[in-house]
Motif scaffolding. Structure first.
Motif, PDB file in Angstrom:
ATOM      1  N   THR A 392       0.980  -1.267   0.012  1.00 31.56           N
ATOM      2  CA  THR A 392      -0.072  -0.102  -0.029  1.00 31.56           C
ATOM      3  C   THR A 392       0.942   1.214  -0.047  1.00 31.56           C
ATOM      4  O   THR A 392       0.472   2.248  -0.475  1.00 31.56           O
ATOM      5  CB  THR A 392      -1.035   0.086   1.162  1.00 31.56           C
ATOM      6  OG1 THR A 392      -0.224  -0.125   2.579  1.00 31.56           O
ATOM      7  CG2 THR A 392      -1.800  -1.204   1.114  1.00 31.56           C
ATOM      8  N   ILE A 393       2.064   1.241   0.536  1.00 32.49           N
ATOM      9  CA  ILE A 393       2.838   2.436   0.778  1.00 32.49           C
ATOM     10  C   ILE A 393       4.129   2.357  -0.254  1.00 32.49           C
ATOM     11  O   ILE A 393       4.939   1.626  -0.061  1.00 32.49           O
ATOM     12  CB  ILE A 393       3.386   2.559   2.145  1.00 32.49           C
ATOM     13  CG1 ILE A 393       2.336   2.817   3.315  1.00 32.49           C
ATOM     14  CG2 ILE A 393       4.224   3.914   2.281  1.00 32.49           C
ATOM     15  CD1 ILE A 393       2.436   2.919   4.635  1.00 32.49           C
ATOM     16  N   LYS A 394       3.908   3.153  -1.237  1.00 28.94           N
ATOM     17  CA  LYS A 394       4.982   3.206  -2.380  1.00 28.94           C
ATOM     18  C   LYS A 394       6.040   4.100  -1.911  1.00 28.94           C
ATOM     19  O   LYS A 394       7.222   4.077  -2.112  1.00 28.94           O
ATOM     20  CB  LYS A 394       4.216   3.650  -3.579  1.00 28.94           C
ATOM     21  CG  LYS A 394       5.398   3.483  -4.918  1.00 28.94           C
ATOM     22  CD  LYS A 394       4.329   3.511  -6.085  1.00 28.94           C
ATOM     23  CE  LYS A 394       5.570   3.731  -7.346  1.00 28.94           C
ATOM     24  NZ  LYS A 394       4.924   3.940  -8.479  1.00 28.94           N
ATOM     25  N   ASN A 395       5.645   5.339  -1.514  1.00 26.48           N
ATOM     26  CA  ASN A 395       6.474   6.228  -1.001  1.00 26.48           C
ATOM     27  C   ASN A 395       6.320   6.635   0.505  1.00 26.48           C
ATOM     28  O   ASN A 395       5.433   6.782   0.876  1.00 26.48           O
ATOM     29  CB  ASN A 395       6.282   7.734  -1.625  1.00 26.48           C
ATOM     30  CG  ASN A 395       6.960   8.988  -1.086  1.00 26.48           C
ATOM     31  OD1 ASN A 395       8.356   8.870  -0.763  1.00 26.48           O
ATOM     32  ND2 ASN A 395       6.271   9.845  -0.887  1.00 26.48           N
ATOM     33  N   ARG A 396       7.377   6.570   1.281  1.00 22.46           N
ATOM     34  CA  ARG A 396       7.432   6.752   2.659  1.00 22.46           C
ATOM     35  C   ARG A 396       8.475   7.403   3.151  1.00 22.46           C
ATOM     36  O   ARG A 396       8.605   7.871   4.528  1.00 22.46           O
ATOM     37  CB  ARG A 396       7.662   5.232   3.653  1.00 22.46           C
ATOM     38  CG  ARG A 396       8.895   4.457   3.041  1.00 22.46           C
ATOM     39  CD  ARG A 396       8.970   3.338   3.734  1.00 22.46           C
ATOM     40  NE  ARG A 396       7.922   2.362   3.528  1.00 22.46           N
ATOM     41  CZ  ARG A 396       7.867   1.490   2.291  1.00 22.46           C
ATOM     42  NH1 ARG A 396       8.680   1.300   1.560  1.00 22.46           N
ATOM     43  NH2 ARG A 396       6.871   0.723   2.178  1.00 22.46           N
ATOM     44  N   SER A 439       1.484   7.218  -2.853  1.00 17.04           N
ATOM     45  CA  SER A 439       1.535   6.549  -4.228  1.00 17.04           C
ATOM     46  C   SER A 439       2.381   7.249  -5.069  1.00 17.04           C
ATOM     47  O   SER A 439       2.473   6.933  -6.342  1.00 17.04           O
ATOM     48  CB  SER A 439      -0.163   6.598  -4.634  1.00 17.04           C
ATOM     49  OG  SER A 439      -0.649   8.001  -4.744  1.00 17.04           O
ATOM     50  N   ALA A 440       3.140   8.289  -4.645  1.00 19.61           N
ATOM     51  CA  ALA A 440       4.000   9.102  -5.444  1.00 19.61           C
ATOM     52  C   ALA A 440       5.212   8.036  -5.727  1.00 19.61           C
ATOM     53  O   ALA A 440       5.785   7.283  -5.054  1.00 19.61           O
ATOM     54  CB  ALA A 440       4.294  10.369  -4.929  1.00 19.61           C
ATOM     55  N   GLY A 441       5.918   8.228  -6.990  1.00 18.63           N
ATOM     56  CA  GLY A 441       6.995   7.629  -7.573  1.00 18.63           C
ATOM     57  C   GLY A 441       6.645   6.823  -8.524  1.00 18.63           C
ATOM     58  O   GLY A 441       5.709   7.079  -9.344  1.00 18.63           O
ATOM     59  N   ARG A 442       7.794   6.406  -9.343  1.00 19.62           N
ATOM     60  CA  ARG A 442       7.737   5.557 -10.502  1.00 19.62           C
ATOM     61  C   ARG A 442       7.204   4.349 -10.431  1.00 19.62           C
ATOM     62  O   ARG A 442       7.183   3.729  -9.081  1.00 19.62           O
ATOM     63  CB  ARG A 442       9.126   5.575 -10.905  1.00 19.62           C
ATOM     64  CG  ARG A 442       9.723   6.798 -11.471  1.00 19.62           C
ATOM     65  CD  ARG A 442      11.149   6.745 -12.004  1.00 19.62           C
ATOM     66  NE  ARG A 442      11.813   8.043 -12.468  1.00 19.62           N
ATOM     67  CZ  ARG A 442      12.946   8.239 -12.873  1.00 19.62           C
ATOM     68  NH1 ARG A 442      13.731   6.989 -13.093  1.00 19.62           N
ATOM     69  NH2 ARG A 442      13.641   9.464 -13.038  1.00 19.62           N
ATOM     70  N   GLY A 443       6.886   3.736 -11.439  1.00 15.14           N
ATOM     71  CA  GLY A 443       6.264   2.304 -11.242  1.00 15.14           C
ATOM     72  C   GLY A 443       4.837   2.323 -11.285  1.00 15.14           C
ATOM     73  O   GLY A 443       4.304   3.204 -11.220  1.00 15.14           O
ATOM     74  N   ARG A 444       4.372   0.832 -11.233  1.00 16.33           N
ATOM     75  CA  ARG A 444       3.062   0.617 -11.059  1.00 16.33           C
ATOM     76  C   ARG A 444       2.371   1.396  -9.648  1.00 16.33           C
ATOM     77  O   ARG A 444       3.002   0.921  -8.617  1.00 16.33           O
ATOM     78  CB  ARG A 444       2.635  -0.529 -11.275  1.00 16.33           C
ATOM     79  CG  ARG A 444       2.777  -1.183 -12.501  1.00 16.33           C
ATOM     80  CD  ARG A 444       2.633  -2.606 -12.682  1.00 16.33           C
ATOM     81  NE  ARG A 444       2.781  -3.293 -13.971  1.00 16.33           N
ATOM     82  CZ  ARG A 444       2.727  -4.434 -14.262  1.00 16.33           C
ATOM     83  NH1 ARG A 444       2.352  -5.313 -13.590  1.00 16.33           N
ATOM     84  NH2 ARG A 444       3.181  -4.679 -15.428  1.00 16.33           N
TER      85      ARG A 444
END
Length: 470
Positions: A392-396, A439-444
């Motif tokens: 669930t956490i892409k950017n932390r 949800s920020a950042g590259r990728g799916r």
């Protein structure tokens, strides 16, 4: 000592003096001769040390035999074998680390029902009988060996040790105190802000039925079996964990308990219990604030933040959850009163299984009609929150302004149903919240699944030595 100037003629030649002794004392006018009695009484000595000094003198008249005292062991000295047996008996008791201040102290703790006197009785009656020891050491010797060789205690710390306050109060120089003064003052300000935030939420909880506040904390480790029977003092025991949650003004209080066969005491267990508790709240509750200590491995981490987001995704009534951390070293909360009540209730009571501990928890509250609600957990009740956080956490690490997030300094975490991709945080209890776009950042983009994977597939193993003793 000189040759006698004259000798008295005597029939008995053995009584004749072979030498003549002269005694002198130094005065401000020089040496002055005195009699033997005056010399002895002035120096408070007997004739023995004088004769020893005369016998040990060299050619120049000085004593050179040295001090021969203390070279022979006294007749009542405790033998090395007896000391080794006492140490063997002391080391046969299982010990555990401090629950709260294990990073700042190396002291180990024995069973709280033990005392040195009780240990000596067990040594004298059981240990010496089994090993056929005819002359056991007395309690005074046993106590001296215990205190001189072991950093053991029978009492667990009642609260966290504030290292900064202790260091400031014990500062020996003015320079050291001045260096710590700024940090110490900020520490006290943060402490006041934390207590004020908790007081404000308690007052709001009384006035607003849609708002709820709770405090939660993990109690110090309990054991199975727990009994005053002397045999169990030597036994390795199963560790029992108890997370207490104190709701609002205390009319409702919960004990979530499990043992080491079903789980550990990390973020998976704490987060799973919070998940179950939050989903069990009545439909009238829309917002909730949770207060706890600053333990990073259990409370202040990304796994717990992820499970709070998941609760908002699953629960239909909750719209906002706040997790607030008290100042380190000053984390006294209402749920600590539950720990104290349980400690009193378990005195002189036996617990051989989890049901016994559940009954002790229920009987701990006496003044109120509502007893503690006990929830017994198994390995099936704990979820793998590390996988949930990864899913669930892409950017932390960075907030919306690009500033690096220091999770160990966070004082408040907030999540809202209207913004499922945002975690709010702040480093105090008064400033504005900052946002982390998870949800920020590259990728799916990460998916938010409603299903939680189990943390354990089966019961956890214990050591072979513990299993054999149990």
């Amino acid at each position: 000592m000189k040759e006698p100037k004259r000798r008295k003629v005597s029939i008995d030649s053995k009584r004749a003096r072979s030498v003549s002794k002269s005694y002198y004392l130094e005065t401000d006018k020089g040496r002055r001769r005195v009699c033997a009695k005056f010399f002895e009484k002035t120096l408070c000595i007997s004739n023995g040390p004088i004769n020893t000094a005369f016998r040990g003198r060299n050619r120049s008249g000085c004593y050179d035999n040295g001090d021969r005292r203390g070279h022979k062991a006294p007749g009542n000295k405790t033998s090395e074998n007896d000391i080794a047996l006492v140490k063997k008996h002391i080391e046969s008791f299982p010990v555990m680390e401090s629950h709260y201040s294990r990073q700042s102290t190396k002291k180990l703790y024995l069973d709280s029902n033990l005392t040195i006197s009780k240990m000596h009785d067990l040594y004298k009656n059981d240990f010496c009988t089994e090993n056929m020891i005819c002359s056991p050491v007395n309690e005074k010797t046993y106590r001296r060996i215990f205190c001189d060789n072991y950093n053991y205690s029978f009492f667990k710390p009642k609260k966290d040790l504030c290292a900064l306050c202790y260091k400031y109060e014990k500062a020996t120089t003015i320079e050291t105190k001045k260096e710590l003064e700024t940090e110490y003052c900020l520490h006290l300000i943060r402490k006041g802000e934390c207590n004020e935030a908790k007081r404000f939420d308690k007052q709001r909880c009384k006035e607003d039925p849609s708002f709820l506040t709770c405090t939660f904390d993990l109690q110090s480790v309990l054991h199975i079996p727990s009994s005053d029977v002397s045999l169990f003092y030597y036994s390795r025991k199963i560790c029992v964990y108890n997370l207490t949650i104190y709701v609002g003004d205390g009319e409702e209080a919960h004990c979530f308990t499990w043992n080491e066969l079903h789980g550990k005491r990390g973020s998976n267990e704490i987060g799973s219990i919070l998940y179950k508790f939050l989903l069990s709240l009545p439909a009238t509750v829309k917002e909730i604030s949770l207060f706890c200590d600053t333990c990073g491995g259990q409370n202040r981490n990304q796994q717990v933040a992820a499970v709070l987001l998941h609760v908002l995704h699953v629960a239909s009534n909750l719209v906002k959850i706040e997790l607030k951390f008290l100042e380190s070293g000053h984390t006294y909360m209402e749920c600590d009163s539950m720990h104290s009540a349980i400690e009193v209730a378990k005195r002189h009571k036996t617990a051989f299984c989890m049901n016994d501990w559940a009954e002790i928890f229920k009987s701990a509250r006496r003044k109120r009609t509502n007893k503690y609600q006990v929830h017994m957990l198994t390995y099936n009740d704990f979820y793998n929150l590390h996988e949930l956080a990864l899913a669930t956490i892409k950017n932390r690490n960075k907030d919306k302004e690009g500033v690096k997030v220091s999770w160990l300094k966070i004082k408040c975490i907030k999540v809202e149903k209207s913004k499922p991709d945002t975690i709010y945080y702040r480093y105090d209890h008064t400033s504005d919240y900052k946002e982390i776009n998870i949800s920020a950042g590259r990728g799916r983009p990460r998916t938010r699944s409603a299903n939680l994977s189990p943390a354990y597939e089966a019961m956890l193993p214990i050591s072979a030595a513990k299993k054999q003793i149990l």
